[in-house]
Design an enzyme around this catalytic site. Structure first.
Site, mmCIF file in Angstrom:
data_model
loop_
_atom_site.group_PDB
_atom_site.id
_atom_site.type_symbol
_atom_site.label_atom_id
_atom_site.label_comp_id
_atom_site.label_asym_id
_atom_site.label_seq_id
_atom_site.Cartn_x
_atom_site.Cartn_y
_atom_site.Cartn_z
ATOM 1 N N LYS A 53 0.800 -1.201 0.000
ATOM 2 C CA LYS A 53 0.000 0.000 0.000
ATOM 3 C C LYS A 53 0.846 1.270 0.000
ATOM 4 C CE LYS A 53 -3.198 -2.268 3.162
ATOM 5 N NZ LYS A 53 -3.622 -2.260 4.579
ATOM 6 N N GLU A 108 7.852 1.887 -6.019
ATOM 7 C CA GLU A 108 7.867 1.364 -4.650
ATOM 8 C C GLU A 108 8.054 2.529 -3.687
ATOM 9 O OE1 GLU A 108 7.128 -0.499 -2.408
ATOM 10 O OE2 GLU A 108 8.462 -2.227 -2.239
ATOM 11 N N ASP A 112 14.438 -1.299 1.654
ATOM 12 C CA ASP A 112 15.164 -1.474 2.911
ATOM 13 C C ASP A 112 16.199 -2.579 2.698
ATOM 14 O OD1 ASP A 112 15.678 -2.593 5.581
ATOM 15 O OD2 ASP A 112 14.117 -1.280 6.303
ATOM 16 N N LYS A 140 17.442 2.738 1.571
ATOM 17 C CA LYS A 140 18.406 2.717 2.690
ATOM 18 C C LYS A 140 19.624 1.919 2.230
ATOM 19 C CE LYS A 140 14.536 2.489 5.994
ATOM 20 N NZ LYS A 140 13.863 1.677 7.017
ATOM 21 N N PHE A 162 13.547 4.607 10.576
ATOM 22 C CA PHE A 162 12.237 4.037 10.248
ATOM 23 C C PHE A 162 11.300 5.218 10.045
ATOM 24 C CE2 PHE A 162 8.092 2.238 10.654
ATOM 25 C CZ PHE A 162 8.226 1.047 9.940
ATOM 26 N N ARG A 175 -0.160 6.721 7.627
ATOM 27 C CA ARG A 175 -0.044 6.870 6.165
ATOM 28 C C ARG A 175 -0.566 8.231 5.700
ATOM 29 N NH1 ARG A 175 1.073 1.752 3.976
ATOM 30 N NH2 ARG A 175 0.129 0.003 5.063
HETATM 31 P P1 IMP Z 1 12.550 -4.733 2.153
HETATM 32 O O1 IMP Z 1 11.935 -5.944 1.538
HETATM 33 O O2 IMP Z 1 13.361 -5.067 3.371
HETATM 34 O O3 IMP Z 1 13.352 -3.914 1.144
HETATM 35 O O4 IMP Z 1 11.383 -3.848 2.725
HETATM 36 C C1 IMP Z 1 10.610 -3.101 1.895
HETATM 37 C C2 IMP Z 1 9.207 -2.865 2.440
HETATM 38 O O5 IMP Z 1 9.188 -2.761 3.864
HETATM 39 C C3 IMP Z 1 8.705 -1.558 1.932
HETATM 40 O O6 IMP Z 1 7.955 -1.741 0.757
HETATM 41 C C4 IMP Z 1 7.872 -1.010 3.068
HETATM 42 O O7 IMP Z 1 6.545 -1.455 2.926
HETATM 43 C C5 IMP Z 1 8.481 -1.624 4.308
HETATM 44 N N1 IMP Z 1 9.424 -0.693 4.962
HETATM 45 C C6 IMP Z 1 10.772 -0.766 4.988
HETATM 46 N N2 IMP Z 1 11.316 0.246 5.652
HETATM 47 C C7 IMP Z 1 10.273 1.009 6.079
HETATM 48 C C8 IMP Z 1 10.196 2.246 6.818
HETATM 49 O O8 IMP Z 1 11.183 2.871 7.216
HETATM 50 N N3 IMP Z 1 8.936 2.710 7.045
HETATM 51 C C9 IMP Z 1 7.805 2.075 6.617
HETATM 52 N N4 IMP Z 1 7.843 0.935 5.896
HETATM 53 C C10 IMP Z 1 9.067 0.402 5.633
HETATM 54 MG MG MG Z 2 6.061 -1.313 0.381
#
Ligand code: IMP
Ligand code: MG
Length: 188
Positions: A53, A108, A112, A140, A162, A175
């Site tokens: 979302k 996206e 992270d 990040k 975060f 949100r």
């Molecule tokens: P990844 O798979 O570890 O790269 O995480 C990506 C997903 O985690 C993103 O699409 C977000 O939905 C969520 N996410 C990662 N970091 C944050 C943050 O700092 N705030 C809010 N959602 C996050």
């Molecule tokens: Mg996401």
């Protein structure tokens, strides 16, 4: 009213740091749209795939700055529970029109560890697009674990913060904030 005051009134907590206000977000989104307009000027219809979302506000603002024709689709991916990735990405596809031979741009909210975007890119590649690019509002770089594809358009680089607001959530909250803030502790 100052942004900080407005946020305190709205969310009832003070343990945050304002990172990007609405004006800064708007400027950066405009600059990203400029690059996308330039790079896809000669493409037929660009297929945008928004990752729900978290990217819904970003996409709404970005597409209104585009000067090229696009089709917009959404996909749902989730790996996060509260402030931590679960390490498992689940994808829910809403019935797509065909991506075969199309130019595709995944949008996206934030990258992270890179696990979500890697999973999505592999999933979309299977569908035989002509080209595939990725745009993320936040990234990040120090936290990326996966050897992921190149991220073609990045709004802002973050450290280990975060962040919430402008579509991004903490356990489905915040949100709706027009600004992006860092939450300074993990209590709900
Ligand atoms: P990844 O798979 O570890 O790269 O995480 C990506 C997903 O985690 C993103 O699409 C977000 O939905 C969520 N996410 C990662 N970091 C944050 C943050 O700092 N705030 C809010 N959602 C996050
Ligand atoms: Mg996401």
């Amino acid at each position: 009213m100052k942004a900080e005051e407005q946020i305190i009134n709205q969310i009832g907590r003070k343990d945050f740091r304002l990172l990007f206000n609405d004006g800064e977000l708007k400027e950066r989104v405009k600059a990203l749209a400029y690059e996308i307009n330039r790079d896809f000027a000669n493409s037929k219809t660009l297929k945008i795939i928004g990752v729900l979302k978290g990217s819904f506000i970003f996409i709404a603002d970005l597409v209104r700055e585009l000067k090229i024709p696009v089709h917009i689709e959404f996909i749902t991916a989730s790996s996060y529970s509260k402030m931590q990735s679960t390490g498992i990405v689940s994808i829910r596809e809403n019935t797509f029109t065909t991506l075969q031979g199309k130019d595709v741009l995944i949008i996206e909210d934030i990258i992270d560890s890179g696990l979500t975007i890697k999973t999505l890119v592999d999933f979309i590649k299977e569908k035989g697009p002509n080209s595939l690019k990725v745009c993320a509002l936040f990234m990040k770089p120090d936290k990326i674990k996966e050897s992921i594809c190149k991220i073609d358009y990045v709004g802002f680089h973050l450290k280990d913060e975060f962040v919430v607001g402008y579509g991004l959530d903490f356990d489905q909250r915040y949100r709706e904030l027009p600004h992006v803030i860092e939450l300074l502790n993990s209590e709900l």
